[in-house]
Scaffold this motif. Structure first.
Motif, PDB file in Angstrom:
ATOM      1  N   TYR A  68      48.660  43.527  30.135  1.00  8.71           N
ATOM      2  CA  TYR A  68      47.202  43.471  29.965  1.00  8.71           C
ATOM      3  C   TYR A  68      46.815  43.528  28.490  1.00  8.71           C
ATOM      4  N   GLN A  69      47.410  44.451  27.768  1.00 10.13           N
ATOM      5  CA  GLN A  69      47.080  44.605  26.347  1.00 10.13           C
ATOM      6  C   GLN A  69      47.540  43.404  25.534  1.00 10.13           C
ATOM      7  N   ALA A  70      48.717  42.858  25.885  1.00 11.19           N
ATOM      8  CA  ALA A  70      49.211  41.682  25.168  1.00 11.19           C
ATOM      9  C   ALA A  70      48.326  40.468  25.437  1.00 11.19           C
ATOM     10  N   LEU A  71      47.927  40.280  26.693  1.00 14.73           N
ATOM     11  CA  LEU A  71      47.053  39.149  27.019  1.00 14.73           C
ATOM     12  C   LEU A  71      45.689  39.295  26.346  1.00 14.73           C
ATOM     13  N   ALA A  72      45.201  40.520  26.240  1.00 15.12           N
ATOM     14  CA  ALA A  72      43.925  40.742  25.551  1.00 15.12           C
ATOM     15  C   ALA A  72      44.017  40.271  24.110  1.00 15.12           C
ATOM     16  N   GLU A  73      45.142  40.554  23.458  1.00 11.03           N
ATOM     17  CA  GLU A  73      45.324  40.111  22.071  1.00 11.03           C
ATOM     18  C   GLU A  73      45.471  38.592  21.998  1.00 11.03           C
ATOM     19  N   ILE A  74      46.227  38.031  22.930  1.00 11.45           N
ATOM     20  CA  ILE A  74      46.427  36.582  22.951  1.00 11.45           C
ATOM     21  C   ILE A  74      45.108  35.856  23.179  1.00 11.45           C
ATOM     22  N   MET A  75      44.272  36.394  24.080  1.00  3.28           N
ATOM     23  CA  MET A  75      43.004  35.757  24.439  1.00  3.28           C
ATOM     24  C   MET A  75      41.840  36.224  23.562  1.00  3.28           C
ATOM     25  N   ASP A  76      42.141  37.085  22.576  1.00  2.00           N
ATOM     26  CA  ASP A  76      41.129  37.607  21.669  1.00  2.00           C
ATOM     27  C   ASP A  76      40.013  38.302  22.448  1.00  2.00           C
ATOM     28  N   GLN A  77      40.426  39.200  23.350  1.00  2.00           N
ATOM     29  CA  GLN A  77      39.489  39.984  24.136  1.00  2.00           C
ATOM     30  C   GLN A  77      39.764  41.466  23.926  1.00  2.00           C
ATOM     31  N   LYS A  78      38.826  42.290  24.344  1.00  2.00           N
ATOM     32  CA  LYS A  78      39.012  43.735  24.250  1.00  2.00           C
ATOM     33  C   LYS A  78      39.733  44.238  25.494  1.00  2.00           C
ATOM     34  N   ALA A  79      40.727  45.091  25.284  1.00  2.00           N
ATOM     35  CA  ALA A  79      41.447  45.718  26.397  1.00  2.00           C
ATOM     36  C   ALA A  79      40.699  46.984  26.796  1.00  2.00           C
ATOM     37  N   LEU A  80      39.818  46.877  27.782  1.00  2.22           N
ATOM     38  CA  LEU A  80      38.943  47.982  28.157  1.00  2.22           C
ATOM     39  C   LEU A  80      39.564  48.917  29.187  1.00  2.22           C
ATOM     40  N   LEU A  81      40.586  48.443  29.889  1.00  4.74           N
ATOM     41  CA  LEU A  81      41.180  49.224  30.968  1.00  4.74           C
ATOM     42  C   LEU A  81      42.463  49.890  30.479  1.00  4.74           C
ATOM     43  N   GLU A  82      42.646  51.147  30.821  1.00  3.59           N
ATOM     44  CA  GLU A  82      43.730  51.935  30.226  1.00  3.59           C
ATOM     45  C   GLU A  82      44.871  52.243  31.178  1.00  3.59           C
ATOM     46  N   ARG A  83      44.614  52.222  32.493  1.00  4.57           N
ATOM     47  CA  ARG A  83      45.647  52.629  33.441  1.00  4.57           C
ATOM     48  C   ARG A  83      46.007  51.486  34.383  1.00  4.57           C
ATOM     49  N   PRO A  84      47.235  51.474  34.891  1.00 13.14           N
ATOM     50  CA  PRO A  84      47.641  50.413  35.825  1.00 13.14           C
ATOM     51  C   PRO A  84      46.734  50.317  37.041  1.00 13.14           C
ATOM     52  N   SER A  85      46.319  51.470  37.569  1.00 18.36           N
ATOM     53  CA  SER A  85      45.449  51.450  38.749  1.00 18.36           C
ATOM     54  C   SER A  85      44.108  50.789  38.445  1.00 18.36           C
ATOM     55  N   MET A  86      43.589  50.996  37.244  1.00 16.15           N
ATOM     56  CA  MET A  86      42.329  50.368  36.847  1.00 16.15           C
ATOM     57  C   MET A  86      42.489  48.859  36.737  1.00 16.15           C
ATOM     58  N   ILE A  87      43.630  48.422  36.208  1.00 15.35           N
ATOM     59  CA  ILE A  87      43.883  46.978  36.037  1.00 15.35           C
ATOM     60  C   ILE A  87      44.041  46.303  37.391  1.00 15.35           C
ATOM     61  N   SER A  88      44.851  46.884  38.258  1.00 13.95           N
ATOM     62  CA  SER A  88      45.061  46.263  39.572  1.00 13.95           C
ATOM     63  C   SER A  88      43.773  46.266  40.388  1.00 13.95           C
ATOM     64  N   ARG A  89      42.988  47.344  40.279  1.00 14.96           N
ATOM     65  CA  ARG A  89      41.724  47.404  41.023  1.00 14.96           C
ATOM     66  C   ARG A  89      40.752  46.337  40.530  1.00 14.96           C
ATOM     67  N   ALA A  90      40.672  46.158  39.212  1.00 16.70           N
ATOM     68  CA  ALA A  90      39.772  45.146  38.652  1.00 16.70           C
ATOM     69  C   ALA A  90      40.228  43.740  38.996  1.00 16.70           C
ATOM     70  N   ALA A  91      41.538  43.555  39.131  1.00 19.38           N
ATOM     71  CA  ALA A  91      42.055  42.245  39.544  1.00 19.38           C
ATOM     72  C   ALA A  91      41.704  41.972  41.002  1.00 19.38           C
ATOM     73  N   LEU A  92      41.828  42.997  41.842  1.00 22.81           N
ATOM     74  CA  LEU A  92      41.570  42.817  43.267  1.00 22.81           C
ATOM     75  C   LEU A  92      40.095  42.588  43.580  1.00 22.81           C
ATOM     76  N   ASP A  93      39.228  43.287  42.849  1.00 26.29           N
ATOM     77  CA  ASP A  93      37.797  43.106  43.154  1.00 26.29           C
ATOM     78  C   ASP A  93      37.151  41.975  42.350  1.00 26.29           C
ATOM     79  N   GLY A  94      37.946  41.314  41.492  1.00 22.68           N
ATOM     80  CA  GLY A  94      37.457  40.155  40.754  1.00 22.68           C
ATOM     81  C   GLY A  94      36.535  40.478  39.601  1.00 22.68           C
ATOM     82  N   SER A  95      36.490  41.748  39.191  1.00 20.93           N
ATOM     83  CA  SER A  95      35.558  42.133  38.134  1.00 20.93           C
ATOM     84  C   SER A  95      36.082  41.842  36.732  1.00 20.93           C
TER      85      SER A  95
END
Length: 334
Positions: A212-239
């Motif tokens: 997630y953090q590497a893709l944020a840098e590649i895509m020039d975005q901010k990495a706002l999510l800090e934990r794996p559960s937050m990342i997977s949850r945001a992926a599942l709900d499409g947010s």
């Protein structure tokens, strides 16, 4: 019954310690699957306890256990001279400490994925979700189990007639081999963070954060999510499209690694995916490009198509597997 053996079985990972109290009926013809009865089972958070002895004592007291014939301690790591060597556990201990805590001489130590590998021989249909419907297990052939969690565990189960043996591996610490341009860019960024980029640096809970953090840098975005559960949850709900892209990479890398390990170990008995995080997004995994990457090796596609790939719920399987390993080991020495 005088033949009943009582076993404390522990399956200890980087995040959770799973404990079971088991009544076992040793069987000389090795059909131990139906001879195990799980009498009690509890899951604890490792971070809530200062030492393994604290967890064991609480479990024994809470279940009013007054007899322990044997104990099997399955951990994310390995034992050297009966001392645990592990990088993802909060505790260090020796088997002598466990013997003193449980007041029994018969204490065995094994790798947690060694225990899970044993459990694959007694899975119910409800324990399994098939990812490769074309696959058919070949009796007597090796099978392997792989699981992303706090780290990345892996083990191989080998049959020799009725005898079973396990090969404990450090596959998670093998070097990561990128396939796509995006994965090459991720590897380049991770190489600035780690001296050596291993598979575990992508396929684990912390690994999902790394992606997630590497893709944020590649895509020039901010990495706002800090934990794996937050990342997977945001992926599942499409947010979060960034979280979705991260989980997509995770699933695709998992497909490649699974195929590589099937080929490495000749695992025609099947590949089993476990760990603490996959069940949380199993539908996403099923609908991802996991199987596309698993079958991407054109020259070995026919071979790979025939190997069943199954997702299993971790649950109490490690506890049951540790007890089975314990029974077989004690029988082999009698």
């Amino acid at each position: 019954m005088t033949d009943v053996q009582t076993i404390i079985a522990a399956d200890i990972g980087g995040t959770h310690a799973r404990l079971g109290y088991i009544h076992a009926f040793p069987n000389r013809d090795a059909r131990t699957d139906s001879m195990i009865e799980l009498k009690a089972y509890t899951k604890y958070r490792c971070a809530d306890y200062a030492a393994i002895s604290d967890v064991l004592n609480e479990f024994v007291k809470s279940q009013n256990i007054d007899r322990i014939d044997q104990a099997a301690i399955a951990c994310a790591g390995y034992f050297v001279d009966e001392k645990l060597k592990a990088t993802n556990l909060p505790w260090t201990f020796s088997l002598d400490e466990v013997r003193a805590t449980l007041n029994t001489k018969n204490v065995f130590g094994l790798n947690d994925y060694e225990a899970l590998a044993y459990s694959t021989t007694c899975l119910a249909e409800t324990d399994i979700q098939s990812l490769n419907s074309q696959g058919v297990s070949v009796p007597g052939k090796a099978r392997f189990i792989l699981g992303p969690g706090t780290g990345l565990g892996a083990s191989v189960l080998i049959s020799r007639g009725q005898a079973l043996t396990t090969l404990t591996t450090e596959a998670g610490n093998a070097g990561f081999a990128p396939v796509t341009q995006v994965e090459r860019e991720i590897q380049t960024l991770l190489a600035k963070k780690f001296d050596f980029v291993s598979i575990e640096h992508l396929l684990s809970g912390p690994g999902l954060v790394n992606i997630y953090q590497a893709l944020a840098e590649i895509m020039d975005q901010k990495a706002l999510l800090e934990r794996p559960s937050m990342i997977s949850r945001a992926a599942l709900d499409g947010s979060s499209p960034l979280a979705q892209a991260s989980l997509d990479v995770f699933c695709e890398v998992l497909g490649s690694v699974t195929a590589n390990l099937v080929l490495t170990y000749g695992a025609q008995g099947g590949a089993y995916l476990a760990g603490g995080i996959l069940p949380k997004f199993k539908d996403y995994l099923v609908n991802s490009k996991f199987m596309d990457r698993y079958l991407a090796n054109a020259s070995m596609r026919t071979y790979l198509e025939k190997v069943p790939v199954n997702l299993i719920e971790h649950g109490n399987l490690g506890v049951v597997g540790a007890a089975r390993w314990c029974l077989r080991s004690s029988e082999a020495n009698t």
